[in-house]
Enzyme design. Structure first.
Site, short mmCIF file in Angstrom:
data_model
loop_
_atom_site.label_atom_id
_atom_site.label_comp_id
_atom_site.label_asym_id
_atom_site.label_seq_id
_atom_site.Cartn_x
_atom_site.Cartn_y
_atom_site.Cartn_z
N TYR A 56 28.07 1.68 0.00
CA TYR A 56 28.49 2.85 -0.79
C TYR A 56 29.44 3.74 0.01
O TYR A 56 30.07 4.65 -0.54
CB TYR A 56 27.29 3.65 -1.30
N LEU A 98 17.22 9.58 -6.46
CA LEU A 98 18.65 9.84 -6.66
C LEU A 98 19.47 8.62 -6.26
O LEU A 98 19.39 8.17 -5.11
CB LEU A 98 19.07 11.04 -5.78
N GLY A 99 20.27 8.08 -7.19
CA GLY A 99 21.23 7.02 -6.85
C GLY A 99 22.43 7.64 -6.14
O GLY A 99 22.78 8.80 -6.38
N PRO A 145 7.83 6.94 -4.81
CA PRO A 145 8.12 7.86 -5.91
C PRO A 145 8.80 7.12 -7.06
O PRO A 145 9.71 6.32 -6.82
CB PRO A 145 9.07 8.90 -5.30
N LYS A 152 19.95 -0.77 2.14
CA LYS A 152 20.10 -2.20 1.83
C LYS A 152 20.90 -2.93 2.89
O LYS A 152 21.73 -2.32 3.58
CB LYS A 152 20.77 -2.34 0.45
N GLY A 200 0.79 -1.23 0.00
CA GLY A 200 0.00 0.00 0.00
C GLY A 200 0.82 1.28 0.00
O GLY A 200 0.27 2.37 -0.21
N ASP A 255 18.29 6.67 -2.95
CA ASP A 255 18.66 5.25 -2.87
C ASP A 255 20.06 5.14 -2.25
O ASP A 255 21.02 5.68 -2.80
CB ASP A 255 18.66 4.63 -4.27
N HIS A 287 20.60 -6.71 -0.43
CA HIS A 287 21.35 -6.11 -1.55
C HIS A 287 21.68 -7.13 -2.65
O HIS A 287 21.55 -6.85 -3.83
CB HIS A 287 22.63 -5.47 -1.00
N1 LIG Z 1 21.21 -2.83 -6.05
C1 LIG Z 1 22.36 -2.86 -6.67
O1 LIG Z 1 23.10 -3.85 -6.67
C2 LIG Z 1 22.79 -1.63 -7.42
C3 LIG Z 1 23.81 -1.71 -8.39
C4 LIG Z 1 24.13 -0.56 -9.09
C5 LIG Z 1 23.48 0.63 -8.83
N2 LIG Z 1 22.52 0.70 -7.85
C6 LIG Z 1 21.81 1.97 -7.54
O2 LIG Z 1 21.40 2.57 -8.76
C7 LIG Z 1 21.95 3.87 -8.89
C8 LIG Z 1 22.17 4.20 -10.34
O3 LIG Z 1 23.09 3.33 -10.96
P1 LIG Z 1 24.62 3.71 -11.25
O4 LIG Z 1 25.08 4.77 -10.31
O5 LIG Z 1 25.38 2.44 -11.28
O6 LIG Z 1 24.64 4.25 -12.73
P2 LIG Z 1 23.81 5.29 -13.63
O7 LIG Z 1 22.86 6.06 -12.82
O8 LIG Z 1 23.34 4.51 -14.80
O9 LIG Z 1 24.97 6.23 -14.17
C9 LIG Z 1 25.68 7.13 -13.38
C10 LIG Z 1 26.64 7.89 -14.28
O10 LIG Z 1 25.91 8.67 -15.24
C11 LIG Z 1 26.29 10.06 -15.15
N3 LIG Z 1 25.08 10.83 -15.43
C12 LIG Z 1 24.05 11.17 -14.59
N4 LIG Z 1 23.09 11.83 -15.24
C13 LIG Z 1 23.49 11.94 -16.53
C14 LIG Z 1 22.92 12.50 -17.68
N5 LIG Z 1 21.73 13.11 -17.67
N6 LIG Z 1 23.62 12.43 -18.84
C15 LIG Z 1 24.82 11.82 -18.89
N7 LIG Z 1 25.42 11.25 -17.83
C16 LIG Z 1 24.75 11.30 -16.66
C17 LIG Z 1 26.82 10.21 -13.73
O11 LIG Z 1 27.77 11.26 -13.69
P3 LIG Z 1 27.61 12.56 -12.72
O12 LIG Z 1 27.44 12.07 -11.32
O13 LIG Z 1 28.89 13.29 -12.94
O14 LIG Z 1 26.41 13.30 -13.25
C18 LIG Z 1 27.53 8.87 -13.55
O15 LIG Z 1 28.78 8.85 -14.17
C19 LIG Z 1 23.24 3.76 -8.05
O16 LIG Z 1 23.82 5.01 -7.76
C20 LIG Z 1 22.73 3.01 -6.85
O17 LIG Z 1 22.00 3.87 -5.98
C21 LIG Z 1 22.15 -0.42 -7.17
#
Ligand SMILES: NC(=O)c1ccc[n+]([C@@H]2O[C@H](COP(=O)([O-])OP(=O)(O)OC[C@H]3O[C@@H](n4cnc5c(N)ncnc54)[C@H](OP(=O)(O)O)[C@@H]3O)[C@@H](O)[C@H]2O)c1
Length: 318
Positions: free
Chosen positions: A48, A17-18, A13, A77, A9, A43, A110
């Protein structure tokens, strides 16, 4: 902000923000900036290494009244060193203390990966335990206790296959509300999408932009680029948008929550503005054609020689 209703329930959002790879010294500003731009979802994860700084930023935005706690969604996580039932509550309490919060909105397992007792980060294969030695169903009972104690509103998993989700759904008293997995046009996971729609499990898309800032040791040779793909560029040009915005709105249009990471104020703003783009059927069909089952986050780091984890038993794929 749009919301997806979870099985319990709660209104989650669709966009957040990652914070993986958001460095200390940067993530405070990124969280504050994101809230100023209208974000209400962060997130996090203890692995991290930045939860204390995220917590300072959360304290600040709550203290200054920029957002009320009830309007903010915070996910964190359970790390792989804390799957033993007696370790789950202490791990959650540490995260809550670091984030300066009294409860989490969502608490995820995680990875379906277990470290041997006392191992912080395994250096060799014998520092892992197989899942059979400490089944997810046991960890899950301790996650359910966290809900009963009022310390988390919803619980879920991350990096789970359909097979592992299915096993968990059979024994869970509180069903997992979310599976957070890698999802983007090169890894569309259509079977998972259909399975989760059927079972009322919401998917969150991680690495939606291709996770380009991963450490080099986690990158393969000649990885394809989502942000530079001509189809994404064409759709972006059609909408007067950036490729990143198209990738984000594609995820939401498919009914998945999406959590792009950025520490750059311009991109933090750009990313939330993607929610106002309307992708039409032709755009979605063009992007659907890019599927190639390509993972940026392969999980190979759980598979040093002697580890019980393999590509096959981690993802349950051939
Ligand atoms: N559960 C899991 O195992 C797991 C695994 C991976 C990720 N995650 C979560 O998911 C989030 C997102 O994934 P991610 O951090 O791996 O990768 P992502 O969000 O796919 O990519 C991040 C990269 O993209 C750049 N970026 C951001 N906005 C942009 C845009 N509009 N245009 C071009 N480049 C852009 C960022 O640089 P700047 O910061 O310089 O903008 C950074 O280098 C993570 O931060 C984390 O919270 C969870």
């Amino acid at each position: 902000m749009q919301y997806f209703k979870l099985s319990g329930g709660q209104e989650m959002p669709v966009f957040g923000l990652g914070t993986w790879k958001s460095e200390k010294g940067e993530v405070y500003r990124a969280v504050c900036e994101s809230v100023q731009q209208g974000y209400n979802h962060v997130d996090c994860a203890p692995i991290y290494g930045n939860e204390p700084e995220v917590g300072e930023a959360l304290s600040e935005v709550l203290r200054s009244g920029q957002i009320a706690r009830k309007d903010l969604w915070v996910t964190s996580k359970l790390w792989n060193d804390a799957h033993a039932p007696e370790n789950v509550l202490p791990a959650l309490q540490k995260t809550l203390s670091d984030l300066h919060l009294e409860y989490l909105d969502l608490f995820l397992i995680h990875w379906p990966v277990v470290f041997a007792p006392g191992v912080g980060y395994p250096q060799s294969g014998d520092e892992f335990l197989p899942l059979e030695a400490l089944p997810i169903s046991e960890t899950w009972k301790a996650m359910e206790e966290c809900v009963k104690k009022g310390l988390v509103r919803a619980i879920g998993v991350s990096n789970f296959s359909i097979k592992k989700l299915d096993q968990l759904l059979r024994t869970a008293v509180i069903a997992p509300a979310v599976n957070q997995i890698e999802l983007h046009p090169f890894l569309q996971q259509k079977d998972m999408l259909a399975y989760c729609a059927d079972k009322n499990v919401r998917l969150t898309a991680y690495a939606p932009l291709g996770s380009g800032d991963r450490p080099d040791r986690m990158k393969g040779a000649d990885e394809p680029s989502l942000l530079k793909h001509p189809v994404i560029a064409d759709v972006a040009a059609k909408h007067g948008a950036t490729p990143g915005q198209i990738l984000i709105k594609w995820a939401v249009t498919r009914g998945t929550v999406v959590i792009p990471k950025s520490v750059n104020p311009k991109r933090i703003k750009e990313n939330i503005e993607s929610l106002s783009i309307d992708l039409d059927q032709e755009d979605m069909e063009q992007i659907a054609s890019l599927d190639r089952h390509f993972r940026y986050v392969t999980g190979s780091f759980w598979q040093p020689p002697g580890s019980p984890y393999t590509m096959e038993n981690l993802w349950d794929e051939k």
